[in-house]
Write a protein that holds these residues in place. Structure first.
Motif, PDB file in Angstrom:
ATOM      1  N   ARG A  75       0.838  -1.183   0.000  1.00  0.00           N
ATOM      2  CA  ARG A  75       0.000   0.000   0.000  1.00  0.00           C
ATOM      3  C   ARG A  75       0.880   1.242   0.000  1.00  0.00           C
ATOM      4  N   GLY A  76       0.379   2.321  -0.608  1.00  0.00           N
ATOM      5  CA  GLY A  76       1.099   3.583  -0.642  1.00  0.00           C
ATOM      6  C   GLY A  76       0.258   4.714  -0.072  1.00  0.00           C
ATOM      7  N   TYR A  77       0.926   5.664   0.598  1.00  0.00           N
ATOM      8  CA  TYR A  77       0.252   6.815   1.181  1.00  0.00           C
ATOM      9  C   TYR A  77       1.095   8.060   0.948  1.00  0.00           C
ATOM     10  N   VAL A  78       0.435   9.147   0.591  1.00  0.00           N
ATOM     11  CA  VAL A  78       1.098  10.438   0.468  1.00  0.00           C
ATOM     12  C   VAL A  78       0.870  11.200   1.762  1.00  0.00           C
ATOM     13  N   LEU A  79       1.950  11.685   2.353  1.00  0.00           N
ATOM     14  CA  LEU A  79       1.848  12.433   3.598  1.00  0.00           C
ATOM     15  C   LEU A  79       1.758  13.925   3.291  1.00  0.00           C
ATOM     16  N   VAL A  80       0.752  14.570   3.802  1.00  0.00           N
ATOM     17  CA  VAL A  80       0.567  16.014   3.660  1.00  0.00           C
ATOM     18  C   VAL A  80       1.085  16.662   4.943  1.00  0.00           C
ATOM     19  N   ARG A  81       2.255  17.288   4.862  1.00  0.00           N
ATOM     20  CA  ARG A  81       2.905  17.827   6.061  1.00  0.00           C
ATOM     21  C   ARG A  81       2.068  18.901   6.743  1.00  0.00           C
ATOM     22  N   SER A  82       1.408  19.744   5.970  1.00  0.00           N
ATOM     23  CA  SER A  82       0.715  20.903   6.536  1.00  0.00           C
ATOM     24  C   SER A  82      -0.468  20.508   7.398  1.00  0.00           C
ATOM     25  N   ALA A  83      -1.060  19.317   7.178  1.00  0.00           N
ATOM     26  CA  ALA A  83      -2.261  18.955   7.923  1.00  0.00           C
ATOM     27  C   ALA A  83      -1.984  18.575   9.395  1.00  0.00           C
ATOM     28  N   PRO A  84      -1.071  17.651   9.757  1.00  0.00           N
ATOM     29  CA  PRO A  84      -0.548  16.641   8.829  1.00  0.00           C
ATOM     30  C   PRO A  84      -1.511  15.452   8.766  1.00  0.00           C
ATOM     31  N   THR A  85      -1.529  14.801   7.627  1.00  0.00           N
ATOM     32  CA  THR A  85      -2.328  13.605   7.458  1.00  0.00           C
ATOM     33  C   THR A  85      -1.746  12.792   6.311  1.00  0.00           C
ATOM     34  N   ALA A  86      -2.272  11.606   6.100  1.00  0.00           N
ATOM     35  CA  ALA A  86      -1.817  10.760   5.014  1.00  0.00           C
ATOM     36  C   ALA A  86      -3.012  10.320   4.190  1.00  0.00           C
ATOM     37  N   ILE A  87      -2.839  10.340   2.872  1.00  0.00           N
ATOM     38  CA  ILE A  87      -3.901   9.983   1.934  1.00  0.00           C
ATOM     39  C   ILE A  87      -3.408   8.802   1.103  1.00  0.00           C
ATOM     40  N   GLU A  88      -4.271   7.805   0.915  1.00  0.00           N
ATOM     41  CA  GLU A  88      -3.845   6.640   0.142  1.00  0.00           C
ATOM     42  C   GLU A  88      -3.461   7.052  -1.273  1.00  0.00           C
ATOM     43  N   ALA A  89      -2.323   6.553  -1.727  1.00  0.00           N
ATOM     44  CA  ALA A  89      -1.778   6.930  -3.028  1.00  0.00           C
ATOM     45  C   ALA A  89      -2.253   5.967  -4.107  1.00  0.00           C
ATOM     46  N   PRO A  90      -2.496   6.483  -5.323  1.00  0.00           N
ATOM     47  CA  PRO A  90      -2.887   5.614  -6.447  1.00  0.00           C
ATOM     48  C   PRO A  90      -1.672   4.905  -7.020  1.00  0.00           C
ATOM     49  N   LEU A  91      -1.286   3.814  -6.372  1.00  0.00           N
ATOM     50  CA  LEU A  91      -0.046   3.110  -6.704  1.00  0.00           C
ATOM     51  C   LEU A  91      -0.337   1.905  -7.577  1.00  0.00           C
ATOM     52  N   GLU A  92       0.456   1.745  -8.631  1.00  0.00           N
ATOM     53  CA  GLU A  92       0.346   0.528  -9.438  1.00  0.00           C
ATOM     54  C   GLU A  92       0.596  -0.697  -8.575  1.00  0.00           C
ATOM     55  N   ALA A  93       0.011  -1.808  -8.963  1.00  0.00           N
ATOM     56  CA  ALA A  93       0.123  -3.027  -8.173  1.00  0.00           C
ATOM     57  C   ALA A  93       1.574  -3.493  -8.066  1.00  0.00           C
ATOM     58  N   ILE A  94       1.971  -3.809  -6.852  1.00  0.00           N
ATOM     59  CA  ILE A  94       3.263  -4.434  -6.584  1.00  0.00           C
ATOM     60  C   ILE A  94       2.933  -5.818  -6.051  1.00  0.00           C
ATOM     61  N   GLU A  95       3.104  -6.828  -6.884  1.00  0.00           N
ATOM     62  CA  GLU A  95       2.596  -8.161  -6.587  1.00  0.00           C
ATOM     63  C   GLU A  95       3.655  -9.233  -6.817  1.00  0.00           C
ATOM     64  N   PRO A  96       4.570  -9.400  -5.870  1.00  0.00           N
ATOM     65  CA  PRO A  96       5.492 -10.538  -6.010  1.00  0.00           C
ATOM     66  C   PRO A  96       4.707 -11.831  -5.902  1.00  0.00           C
ATOM     67  N   GLU A  97       5.196 -12.870  -6.571  1.00  0.00           N
ATOM     68  CA  GLU A  97       4.478 -14.133  -6.546  1.00  0.00           C
ATOM     69  C   GLU A  97       4.324 -14.625  -5.115  1.00  0.00           C
ATOM     70  N   GLY A  98       3.106 -15.047  -4.790  1.00  0.00           N
ATOM     71  CA  GLY A  98       2.825 -15.518  -3.428  1.00  0.00           C
ATOM     72  C   GLY A  98       2.443 -14.414  -2.474  1.00  0.00           C
ATOM     73  N   GLY A  99       2.589 -13.155  -2.896  1.00  0.00           N
ATOM     74  CA  GLY A  99       2.244 -12.032  -2.035  1.00  0.00           C
ATOM     75  C   GLY A  99       3.442 -11.468  -1.297  1.00  0.00           C
ATOM     76  N   ALA A 100       3.285 -10.246  -0.802  1.00  0.00           N
ATOM     77  CA  ALA A 100       4.357  -9.553  -0.092  1.00  0.00           C
ATOM     78  C   ALA A 100       4.293  -9.842   1.401  1.00  0.00           C
ATOM     79  N   ALA A 101       5.459  -9.925   2.021  1.00  0.00           N
ATOM     80  CA  ALA A 101       5.542 -10.151   3.462  1.00  0.00           C
ATOM     81  C   ALA A 101       6.023  -8.918   4.204  1.00  0.00           C
ATOM     82  N   ALA A 102       6.893  -8.122   3.592  1.00  0.00           N
ATOM     83  CA  ALA A 102       7.431  -6.926   4.240  1.00  0.00           C
ATOM     84  C   ALA A 102       8.124  -6.068   3.195  1.00  0.00           C
TER      85      ALA A 102
END
Length: 337
Positions: free
Chosen positions: A121-148
């Protein structure tokens, strides 16, 4: 680092995987004591991961992000004050690019892994708020799924990360904004591991991986397991302390941290984080992070070390200079003795 990987598939005794790291052995009895500098405000849910978000233009405005064990993100300022909790899935690891180029602006980008789904998952951090908004990130899908996931490198226009698969494999990815609807994520390398890994850290061109059945292992830029045999750990961080490359690791059970040579993975010292002033130390270190960026002030200008106390879920901060100085003094005294 990612580009280099694309072409590739000193003397205390360390605990080996399966040994009781919490026992009162000679290493723990002779642990180097490092005084905590500060502690972040206590919040519900503890922390499964922590990362720094420095601000080069205004060091004292730097932030820290934490992944609460019950989901989402917590945002703290350098004074330890909890500023915002962002709801979301539980993340077990974090990688942060403080100055990611996004739509013509420089914004922090936070990457994490949801262990329930094996998704990145990806998030963009807005320093001025501050808050984080989920980023529209292309799929990162290693075979079997990601662990870390862990940070590898940041350069103008891109972020490089290492993604550990659920199987004994790791992949490297380059993340950048190409102007498309989704932030681009391109796999740049893949290599096999000796066993499945669940935590990683990078330093220079080396990757350090560890897992329940995988002792701490250094992977070279060519994708080879150069050094094996370090203790198994639940969290690792790597950095430079007074010119010496070190790896700091926690086993999630004992009351000490392990500090090892990043070159040989031999033990340098066990470290216990003890109470300083009115700030308590920790009896069970968990997630770790190191930053060599300035966070302002005298104590924080040379960087910070963050340690999550699994005994109470609270994040401790140690000034990197203080950590390095105490470690060096202890090493010098040991040699003299």
């Amino acid at each position: 680092m990612a580009a280099a990987l694309a072409g590739a598939a000193l003397g205390l005794t360390a605990c080996q995987p399966g040994e009781d790291a919490g026992s009162e052995d000679a290493g723990n009895q002779n642990a180097v004591e490092i005084t905590v500098t500060a502690a972040l405000e206590a919040v519900d849910g503890g922390s499964a991961a922590v990362a720094f978000v420095p601000d080069a233009a205004t060091p004292w405005a730097g932030l820290l992000v934490s992944a609460p064990a019950d989901g989402g993100l917590d945002i703290f300022n350098a004074d330890g004050e909890a500023l915002q909790r962002v709801t979301g899935p539980r993340l077990n690891s974090l990688a942060v690019a403080p100055n990611f180029a996004l739509r013509g602006e420089s914004l922090p980008l936070i990457i994490g892994v949801d262990p329930a789904t094996g998704s990145v998952r990806g998030y963009v951090l807005v320093r001025s708020a501050p808050t984080a908004i989920e980023a529209p990130l292309e799929a990162i899908e290693p075979e079997g799924g990601a662990a870390a996931v862990c940070f590898a490198d940041e350069a103008p226009g891109h972020l490089d990360i290492v993604v550990l698969g659920r199987d004994a494999v790791a992949t490297t990815w380059r993340i950048r904004d190409t102007g498309a609807d989704l932030i681009s994520a391109e796999q740049t390398g893949r290599f096999a591991l000796p066993a499945p890994a669940r935590a990683c850290a990078t330093l220079d061109r080396d990757i350090f991986v560890t897992g329940p059945t995988l002792g701490l292992t250094r992977i070279s830029a060519g994708g080879n397991a150069e050094v094996r045999g370090g203790p198994a750990a639940v969290s690792v961080a790597a950095g430079t302390m007074n010119g010496r490359r070190v790896v700091i690791a926690s086993d999630g059970q004992s009351d000490t941290l392990m500090v090892l040579s990043a070159d040989t993975l031999s033990m340098i010292a066990d470290v216990r984080i003890i109470t300083g002033m009115s700030t308590p130390g920790t009896e069970q270190p968990g997630a770790l992070a190191i930053s060599d960026a300035s966070f302002g002030g005298t104590s924080y200008q040379s960087g910070l070390v963050a340690i999550v106390g699994d005994d109470d879920g609270r994040i401790r901060i140690v000034a990197r200079e203080s950590f390095a100085r105490t470690l060096t003094l202890a090493s010098t005294q040991t040699v003299e003795d």
